[in-house]
Design an enzyme around this catalytic site. Structure first.
Site, short mmCIF file in Angstrom:
data_model
loop_
_atom_site.label_atom_id
_atom_site.label_comp_id
_atom_site.label_asym_id
_atom_site.label_seq_id
_atom_site.Cartn_x
_atom_site.Cartn_y
_atom_site.Cartn_z
N GLU A 1 0.89 -1.18 0.00
CA GLU A 1 0.00 0.00 0.00
C GLU A 1 0.92 1.22 0.00
O GLU A 1 1.33 1.70 1.05
CB GLU A 1 -0.88 -0.01 1.27
N CYS B 1 -2.31 9.27 2.03
CA CYS B 1 -1.94 8.64 0.75
C CYS B 1 -2.97 9.01 -0.31
O CYS B 1 -2.66 9.06 -1.49
CB CYS B 1 -1.84 7.13 0.91
P1 NAD Z 1 8.12 5.62 4.64
O1 NAD Z 1 8.20 4.82 3.41
O2 NAD Z 1 9.22 6.58 4.94
O3 NAD Z 1 8.01 4.65 5.93
C1 NAD Z 1 6.96 3.73 6.05
C2 NAD Z 1 7.40 2.56 6.90
O4 NAD Z 1 8.37 1.79 6.17
C3 NAD Z 1 8.06 2.94 8.21
O5 NAD Z 1 7.65 2.04 9.21
C4 NAD Z 1 9.55 2.78 7.91
O6 NAD Z 1 10.33 2.51 9.05
C5 NAD Z 1 9.53 1.59 6.97
N1 NAD Z 1 10.66 1.48 6.02
C6 NAD Z 1 11.23 2.48 5.33
N2 NAD Z 1 12.17 1.99 4.50
C7 NAD Z 1 12.19 0.65 4.68
C8 NAD Z 1 12.95 -0.43 4.12
N3 NAD Z 1 13.90 -0.21 3.20
N4 NAD Z 1 12.69 -1.68 4.53
C9 NAD Z 1 11.72 -1.93 5.46
N5 NAD Z 1 11.00 -0.95 6.04
C10 NAD Z 1 11.23 0.32 5.65
O7 NAD Z 1 6.70 6.40 4.61
P2 NAD Z 1 6.13 7.50 5.59
O8 NAD Z 1 6.83 8.79 5.38
O9 NAD Z 1 6.02 6.95 6.96
O10 NAD Z 1 4.61 7.62 5.04
C11 NAD Z 1 4.26 8.37 3.92
C12 NAD Z 1 4.15 7.51 2.68
O11 NAD Z 1 3.28 6.40 2.92
C13 NAD Z 1 3.52 8.26 1.52
O12 NAD Z 1 4.17 7.89 0.34
C14 NAD Z 1 2.08 7.77 1.53
O13 NAD Z 1 1.41 7.92 0.31
C15 NAD Z 1 2.27 6.34 1.92
N6 NAD Z 1 1.04 5.76 2.48
C16 NAD Z 1 0.35 4.88 1.70
C17 NAD Z 1 -0.85 4.36 2.16
C18 NAD Z 1 -1.68 3.43 1.32
O14 NAD Z 1 -2.58 2.80 1.87
N7 NAD Z 1 -1.43 3.32 0.03
C19 NAD Z 1 -1.30 4.69 3.45
C20 NAD Z 1 -0.54 5.57 4.22
C21 NAD Z 1 0.64 6.10 3.72
#
Ligand code: NAD
Length: 515
Positions: free
Chosen positions: A270, A304
């Site tokens: 997601e 998102c």
């Molecule tokens: P992010 O990608 O920085 O982090 C999200 C999660 O992933 C965190 O728990 C982080 O620690 C983990 N993470 C990051 N890199 C990783 C890796 N290489 N391996 C494993 N885990 C890793 O995102 P954010 O800044 O917390 O949230 C914003 C983003 O999330 C936006 O792009 C938004 O659109 C998206 N989002 C999508 C949905 C959806 O349902 N499609 C919902 C909410 C947020």
């Protein structure tokens, strides 16, 4: 107004009152934290620190996964309606703590009160949904081509479900996954965002005694691993994680998906969106205005499903822009704990910097900032990252418009015919949410038809954000293709077994093969 000190006792977070490092906790299934680089506990309201929390390392991840694996072997044998009963009790528990948990979401993620309460309501709603689902995990029975044979499929529990969640829905994303995973007979290990660890801890503590008081629930059913990227990587790499549900940026999804694919595991992604709404000449502009402003400026542009591109017919563009500017000027920006605030802070100053960089790029690419865009320091806790949501007219869908900047920037583009508008909408790499505002049935059907919007969510006279839990939620292309929450999204959390049952006394072979 709530502070962590006033909320902590109600949510079992009392250690924070002393601002100490978080002690090893004794939550069922939660790992213990040895000394690794501490996670700062920061509120975006004033960017003030409230202490530190020690993250999990490889040894704690190992412990959490081993416990969850063991819990799964017991939980899968509990009848699904009994599993539903546990989720029903969890829902009851959340109902009684809705306001305190919402207040914590406001403190840690910066959401205004009603949006934070809406997030907790999603948890309650998905509990209700999951309870009903626990009696409807149905498979099909198919006609066999052979005499005295029957073909059927069964849905069985899958294993340990890993959940990686983003900061902007610090509770609901886990709840969508975890409540379905539980009724499907799985255990869960949650790696929340390092920016919102307290929400995760509070949510886990809220359910801990419900789980402990449920005889059929083994210890380790709902595990929690606090940490950043490294903890997420470990979860993705571990073969015991049968399904990894990962919510976050496209960058994170690409990394995680490759790791999971390398071990031929399952992932449910997601990821980011770049959502558009088309406003046609027949649109009800009053209705469109409300949907656009909430979609683009609500949650300070940090959903998102936030509306990022407005594709408006040239015949109504000037009138709509004027109304949008007036509406934006009236938005109350400030401390999200105040009841009349509509726009709270960005999560941190890095997000504010990203917003400024995007606006500079937009201007360099021919855009004009019509409204907002600047940081705000007057009338707000001035150490937080507060901004005026921006309206930006663009001459075309340039490179910056193709990017998801996680901040309240709405790019406004004009179109002449609907084919062109739909092509523009679909031209970006993300495919999460979309909307059309139109009272023309032909335009609407074209938009939601097979050659229309290519997104997972395509709304009519409703904005791009604020989905209900009853539908399957998720998006196409770079958004990752996953579906969570309602409809038949539960199937991702189970494995399907097809059974061929011969109740005759001979063994005919399929396709008439003679052997
Ligand atoms: P992010 O990608 O920085 O982090 C999200 C999660 O992933 C965190 O728990 C982080 O620690 C983990 N993470 C990051 N890199 C990783 C890796 N290489 N391996 C494993 N885990 C890793 O995102 P954010 O800044 O917390 O949230 C914003 C983003 O999330 C936006 O792009 C938004 O659109 C998206 N989002 C999508 C949905 C959806 O349902 N499609 C919902 C909410 C947020």
């Amino acid at each position: 107004m709530h502070t962590l000190a006033t909320l902590a006792p109600a949510l079992g977070l009392t250690a924070l009152q002393r601002g100490e490092q978080w002690p090893a906790a004794s939550i069922a299934g939660q790992a213990h934290y040895p000394a690794h680089i501490p996670l700062p506990l920061v509120s975006p309201i004033d960017c003030a620190g409230h202490g530190e929390l020690l993250p999990a390392g490889p040894a704690e991840t190992e412990l959490a996964l081993a416990t969850a694996q063991q819990a799964f072997t017991q939980w899968r044998l509990v009848p699904a309606p009994q599993r539903g009963e546990l989720v029903r009790r969890i829902g009851d528990r959340v109902r009684t703590h809705k306001h305190e948990l919402a207040a914590l979401i406001t403190l840690e993620a910066g959401k205004i009160i009603s949006e934070a309460e809406g997030e907790v309501q999603e948890w309650i709603d998905i509990c209700d949904f999951a309870v009903g689902l626990s009696r409807q995990l149905c498979g099909l029975t198919m006609a066999s081509e052979r005499a005295q044979h029957r073909l059927q499929e069964q849905w069985h529990p899958l294993g340990v479900v890993g959940v990686i969640s983003a900061f902007n829905f610090p509770v609901a994303v886990w709840a969508w996954n975890a409540m379905l995973a539980l009724v499907c007979g799985n255990s869960v290990v949650w790696k929340p965002s390092e920016k919102t660890p307290l929400c995760a801890l509070a949510a886990t503590r809220l359910v801990q005694d419900v789980v402990a008081g449920f005889d059929a629930a083994p210890a380790g059913l709902l595990g929690l691993l606090q940490g950043g990227t490294e903890a997420g990587r470990q979860l993705a790499a571990d073969r015991r994680v049968a399904l990894l549900s990962a919510t976050g940026s496209v960058r994170m999804g690409r990394a995680v998906a490759q790791t999971v694919a390398a071990r031929l595991g399952r992932s449910l992604l997601e990821l980011g969106g770049n959502n558009a709404a088309i406003v046609t000449p027949s649109a009800d502009l009053d209705l469109a205005l409300r949907g656009i402003v909430f979609g683009a400026a609500g949650t300070c542009g940090q959903r998102c499903t936030t509306l990022r591109r407005l594709i408006v017919h040239e015949s109504v563009a000037d009138a709509l822009l004027a109304r949008l500017q007036a509406a934006y000027a009236s938005l109350r920006i400030g401390d999200p704990r105040l009841p009349d605030t509509l726009i709270g802070p960005l999560i941190d100053h890095a997000a504010l910097q990203q917003m400024q960089l995007a606006l500079t790029a937009a201007e360099a690419q021919g855009g004009t900032v019509r409204q907002g865009g600047g940081g705000i320091t007057q009338g707000v806790p001035n150490t937080g990252a507060y901004v005026a949501p921006a309206l930006v007219s663009m001459p075309a869908q340039t490179a910056i418009v193709h990017e998801e900047t996680f901040a309240p920037i709405l790019y406004i583009l004009r179109y002449r015919d609907l084919d062109e508008a739909i092509a523009m909408q679909n031209a970006v790499s993300q495919g999460l949410s979309s909307a059309i505002f139109s009272n023309d049935v032909r335009e609407v059907e074209q938009f939601i038809g097979p050659a229309g919007s290519d997104c997972g969510l395509a709304n009519v006279n409703a904005g791009t954000s604020g989905a209900e839990i009853g539908g399957a939620f998720g998006g196409e292309k770079d958004t990752g293709g996953g579906r969570e929450s309602g409809s038949d999204a539960w199937r991702a959390y189970m494995r399907r077994a097809t059974n061929t049952i011969n109740y005759g006394s001979t063994l005919p072979l399929a396709q008439g093969v003679k052997f």
